[in-house]
Design a protein around this motif. Structure first.
Motif, PDB file in Angstrom:
ATOM      1  N   ALA A   6       2.171   1.744  -3.624  1.00 38.74           N
ATOM      2  CA  ALA A   6       1.163   2.262  -4.373  1.00 38.74           C
ATOM      3  C   ALA A   6       0.779   3.852  -4.079  1.00 38.74           C
ATOM      4  O   ALA A   6       0.346   4.432  -4.940  1.00 38.74           O
ATOM      5  CB  ALA A   6      -0.081   1.238  -4.096  1.00 38.74           C
ATOM      6  N   TYR A  31       0.808  -1.263   0.040  1.00 42.46           N
ATOM      7  CA  TYR A  31      -0.089   0.176   0.210  1.00 42.46           C
ATOM      8  C   TYR A  31       0.916   1.207  -0.083  1.00 42.46           C
ATOM      9  O   TYR A  31       0.488   2.239  -0.937  1.00 42.46           O
ATOM     10  CB  TYR A  31      -0.912   0.146   1.291  1.00 42.46           C
ATOM     11  CG  TYR A  31      -1.573   1.359   1.405  1.00 42.46           C
ATOM     12  CD1 TYR A  31      -2.783   1.600   0.431  1.00 42.46           C
ATOM     13  CD2 TYR A  31      -1.188   2.293   2.266  1.00 42.46           C
ATOM     14  CE1 TYR A  31      -3.664   3.078   0.629  1.00 42.46           C
ATOM     15  CE2 TYR A  31      -1.882   3.458   2.107  1.00 42.46           C
ATOM     16  CZ  TYR A  31      -3.045   3.698   1.455  1.00 42.46           C
ATOM     17  OH  TYR A  31      -3.753   5.094   1.423  1.00 42.46           O
ATOM     18  N   ALA A  33      -4.578  -0.781  -7.850  1.00 44.06           N
ATOM     19  CA  ALA A  33      -3.171  -1.357  -8.096  1.00 44.06           C
ATOM     20  C   ALA A  33      -3.069  -2.558  -7.274  1.00 44.06           C
ATOM     21  O   ALA A  33      -2.333  -3.357  -7.750  1.00 44.06           O
ATOM     22  CB  ALA A  33      -2.475  -0.151  -7.939  1.00 44.06           C
ATOM     23  N   LEU A  34      -3.316  -2.392  -6.271  1.00 45.76           N
ATOM     24  CA  LEU A  34      -3.194  -3.569  -5.050  1.00 45.76           C
ATOM     25  C   LEU A  34      -3.895  -4.804  -5.409  1.00 45.76           C
ATOM     26  O   LEU A  34      -3.353  -5.868  -5.852  1.00 45.76           O
ATOM     27  CB  LEU A  34      -3.581  -3.342  -3.777  1.00 45.76           C
ATOM     28  CG  LEU A  34      -2.514  -2.569  -2.834  1.00 45.76           C
ATOM     29  CD1 LEU A  34      -3.182  -1.945  -1.581  1.00 45.76           C
ATOM     30  CD2 LEU A  34      -1.251  -2.918  -2.720  1.00 45.76           C
ATOM     31  N   CYS A  74       1.181   0.092 -10.896  1.00 40.94           N
ATOM     32  CA  CYS A  74       0.906   1.569 -10.819  1.00 40.94           C
ATOM     33  C   CYS A  74       1.261   2.182 -11.868  1.00 40.94           C
ATOM     34  O   CYS A  74       0.763   3.548 -12.239  1.00 40.94           O
ATOM     35  CB  CYS A  74       1.810   2.119  -9.387  1.00 40.94           C
ATOM     36  SG  CYS A  74       1.210   1.331  -8.054  1.00 40.94           S
ATOM     37  N   CYS A 113      -4.753   3.298  -5.566  1.00 46.99           N
ATOM     38  CA  CYS A 113      -3.811   2.341  -4.758  1.00 46.99           C
ATOM     39  C   CYS A 113      -4.791   1.155  -4.764  1.00 46.99           C
ATOM     40  O   CYS A 113      -4.096  -0.044  -4.886  1.00 46.99           O
ATOM     41  CB  CYS A 113      -3.753   2.842  -3.418  1.00 46.99           C
ATOM     42  SG  CYS A 113      -2.557   4.351  -3.406  1.00 46.99           S
ATOM     43  N   LEU A 116       3.532  -4.916  -8.707  1.00 46.85           N
ATOM     44  CA  LEU A 116       2.717  -3.830  -8.060  1.00 46.85           C
ATOM     45  C   LEU A 116       3.227  -2.346  -8.874  1.00 46.85           C
ATOM     46  O   LEU A 116       2.632  -1.681  -9.233  1.00 46.85           O
ATOM     47  CB  LEU A 116       3.011  -3.804  -6.646  1.00 46.85           C
ATOM     48  CG  LEU A 116       2.314  -2.355  -5.975  1.00 46.85           C
ATOM     49  CD1 LEU A 116       0.698  -2.503  -6.118  1.00 46.85           C
ATOM     50  CD2 LEU A 116       2.556  -2.437  -4.496  1.00 46.85           C
TER      51      LEU A 116
END
Length: 179
Positions: free
Chosen positions: A37, A34, A50-51, A83, A47, A79
């Motif tokens: 991101a 986290y 993306a996660l 992003c 975020c 990741l």
């Protein structure tokens, strides 16, 4: 041959289809994921996307992971790529309500925008290091751990990125003055 770590054993189980083992691999890394991101994307919704996408891609691609000991690095790379994909996608979209504001940019905002644009033009690893260090105030040691680099490599990339940014911004200001 060195004994296997708990993570390496979990990776082997997860590769064989053990869902619980995969969850056990992801859980301790969620906060770090986290933070990375958030540093790159800045918006919680992005975020979360993306996660979610990175974890899904990691789960689907787990059989392609050659070395179990590189799981964390491999996951963070997925990741960061996700992003960067989100950033590229968003950079092509300009909301209508911001178009009028963009015409009346003040010089201080213009410099801020120039800097951010220059940072996002950097090579991926250098860009990530600059964002984590300057925008998220993370120490170099922590960045090195997150990206699985030694601290010297992080310092070198950060120095080169600063030099590059300085040159780009100086050239950009000179062009504006000459126009």
């Amino acid at each position: 041959m060195a004994p296997e770590t708990e993570q390496e054993l979990e990776v082997k189980l997860a590769k064989k289809g053990n869902h619980e083992a995969f969850i056990n691999l992801i859980r301790p890394l969620e906060l770090q994921m986290y933070n990375i991101a958030k540093a790159i994307l800045r918006h919680d919704e992005d975020c979360a996307d993306a996660l979610q996408e990175a974890i899904l891609q990691a789960y689907k691609s787990l059989p392609s992971l050659r070395e179990a000991s590189f799981f964390k690095t491999w996951l963070f790379r997925i990741l960061i790529n996700e992003c960067n994909r989100i950033l590229r996608k968003k950079s092509n979209v300009v909301p209508l309500h911001n178009q009028e504001e963009a015409r009346h940019v003040t010089p201080s905002i213009d410099v801020h925008i120039d800097l951010r644009e220059a940072v996002y033009r950097l090579e991926e690893v250098s860009r990530t290091i600059v964002i984590l260090h300057y925008f998220r105030d993370l120490p170099l040691r922590q960045i090195a751990e997150m990206l699985d680099l030694n601290e010297g490599a992080v310092k070198t990339r950060l120095h080169r990125a600063r030099v590059t940014l300085s040159e780009w911004l100086a050239n950009h200001r000179e062009r504006k003055v000459n126009l």
